[in-house]
Write an enzyme that holds these catalytic residues in place. Structure first.
Site, PDB file in Angstrom:
ATOM      1  N   ASP A  32      33.029  37.793  39.567  1.00 24.71           N
ATOM      2  CA  ASP A  32      34.303  37.694  39.789  1.00 24.71           C
ATOM      3  C   ASP A  32      34.768  38.101  41.060  1.00 24.71           C
ATOM      4  O   ASP A  32      35.600  39.115  41.480  1.00 24.71           O
ATOM      5  CB  ASP A  32      34.798  38.966  38.840  1.00 24.71           C
ATOM      6  N   GLU A 239      41.363  33.782  31.124  1.00 26.62           N
ATOM      7  CA  GLU A 239      41.380  35.212  31.654  1.00 26.62           C
ATOM      8  C   GLU A 239      41.252  34.770  33.379  1.00 26.62           C
ATOM      9  O   GLU A 239      41.350  33.335  33.811  1.00 26.62           O
ATOM     10  CB  GLU A 239      40.022  35.712  31.245  1.00 26.62           C
TER      11      GLU A 239
HETATM   12  O1  FUB Z   1      33.122  40.555  34.665  1.00 27.27           O
HETATM   13  C1  FUB Z   1      33.533  40.795  33.346  1.00 27.27           C
HETATM   14  C2  FUB Z   1      34.485  39.798  32.952  1.00 27.27           C
HETATM   15  O2  FUB Z   1      33.829  38.604  32.873  1.00 27.27           O
HETATM   16  C3  FUB Z   1      35.866  39.331  33.848  1.00 27.27           C
HETATM   17  O3  FUB Z   1      36.689  40.370  33.550  1.00 27.27           O
HETATM   18  C4  FUB Z   1      36.135  38.226  33.341  1.00 27.27           C
HETATM   19  O4  FUB Z   1      37.043  37.425  33.900  1.00 27.27           O
HETATM   20  C5  FUB Z   1      34.820  37.375  33.295  1.00 27.27           C
HETATM   21  O5  FUB Z   1      34.537  37.099  34.138  1.00 27.27           O
END
Ligand code: FUB
Length: 338
Positions: A32, A239
């Site tokens: 991320d 997301e």
């Molecule tokens: O790293 C945990 C979660 O996985 C993140 O918050 C999301 O965007 C996904 O990449």
């Protein structure tokens, strides 16, 4: 649903060929990547993946991270430094578990680290921590940001000096629990024929520690001006919000989650609405796809992750590659494997 999730994740793995770029660090797992240039130097604010042996589930319980390490480098292709623990979950008074994707901002001599973590009731909230150094250590505020919820904060500084936080994530990111404006433990996703849940935006207050307004929906429309539908899972928001500005236009990019794409939409204002344009990054190895887009010395770069080092969805490694805008402003789609 779980069987479907595992099947789709295996399909993604099977696609991989030779990677176009190598992990930026290999001594820890990172994911991320939110990249920024502060004082001419490149800083990457990633999640720090660890093996916690929590069973994989659709809520992402296996992403059970406990601290942040900030990476820095003088230039693309240069030596990457791990600056050690910048913030530990045990130093966040209200935190329960799962430190997920963070971002950072700089204003008036202070660096701000924004992060999502579940509170002691297992509800995701956004926190903020401050430091005089871009690599920390950061000191967390005593409470989560009032009015914040869900995951994946991304802070965009507009050219007029205003800062906005974009955030949200469905499924394990809990955005569906806030559909009515208040928290509902059993909040469900929209039916496929309904408009998809929207990511959120809130302007930050002058001191950068709170929202100066109630979070609003960021609408993503198709070319006919209609909101993307929940069933359109190759395009709808899941997301990983990120905003960059290119030639006066706002580019809102995000992950489509269960279809594993980074997609983008463009608009004329930070609040949108944004019109869907296409794909920034095709699926990478691993279930998640999460990125940032940054201009460095006149060139644009995509920071992203895959699972080249581990082969495991929850043990990722961050990477970078150049990103190109076409003369009409569209983004050339990147495939991370040759
Ligand atoms: O790293 C945990 C979660 O996985 C993140 O918050 C999301 O965007 C996904 O990449």
């Amino acid at each position: 649903l779980t069987a479907l999730f595992l099947a789709s994740s295996m399909a993604v793995f099977a696609q991989s060929k030779k990677p176009i770029s190598q992990p930026l660090v290999s001594h820890i797992f990172t994911a991320d990547p939110s990249a920024h240039v502060f004082n001419g130097k490149i800083y990457i604010y990633p999640s720090h993946d660890i093996e916690s042996n929590t069973k994989q589930n659709d809520d992402g319980g296996h992403f059970d991270m406990k601290d942040y390490h900030i990476l820095s480098m003088d230039k693309i292709g240069g030596k990457v430094k791990d600056n050690g623990v910048a913030l530990d979950i045990k130093d966040i008074p209200w935190a329960g578990r799962q430190l997920w994707a963070p971002d950072a901002a700089f204003k008036n001599g202070t660096y701000y680290l924004y992060f999502p973590v579940k509170d002691k009731n297992d509800v995701f909230r956004m926190g903020v921590a401050t430091s005089k150094s871009p690599v920390g250590p950061f000191k967390a505020e005593k409470e989560p940001i009032k009015g914040s919820f869900s995951i994946d904060p991304s802070v965009f500084k507009d050219t007029d000096g205003n800062y906005y936080m974009y955030f949200g994530g469905i499924w394990g990111g809990q955005l569906q629990r806030w559909k009515t404006g208040t928290y509902e433990q059993n909040g469900k996703l929209q039916d496929d024929s309904q408009p998809a849940l929207s990511p959120k935006i809130a302007k930050l207050s002058k001191d950068m520690l709170s929202f100066s307004e109630e979070a609003k929906d960021v609408k993503i429309l198709d070319k006919n001006g209609n909101e993307l539908l929940a069933g359109d899972n190759k395009k709808r928001f899941f997301e990983a919000s990120w905003v960059h500005k290119y030639k006066g236009k706002y580019y809102f990019s995000y992950s489509t989650g269960d279809t594993h794409l980074i997609a983008y939409a463009t608009g004329d204002k930070p609040y949108g609405p944004f019109t869907y344009q296409g794909v920034v990054l095709n699926p990478v190895d691993g279930w998640t796809n999460h990125h940032s887009i940054v201009e460095i010395k006149g060139k644009w770069y995509l920071f992203y992750h895959d699972v080249q080092l581990s082969g495991k969805t929850h043990l990722r490694n961050v990477k970078v590659t150049e990103l190109k805008h076409n003369p009409d402003g569209s983004i050339q789609t990147i495939t991370a494997y040759k």
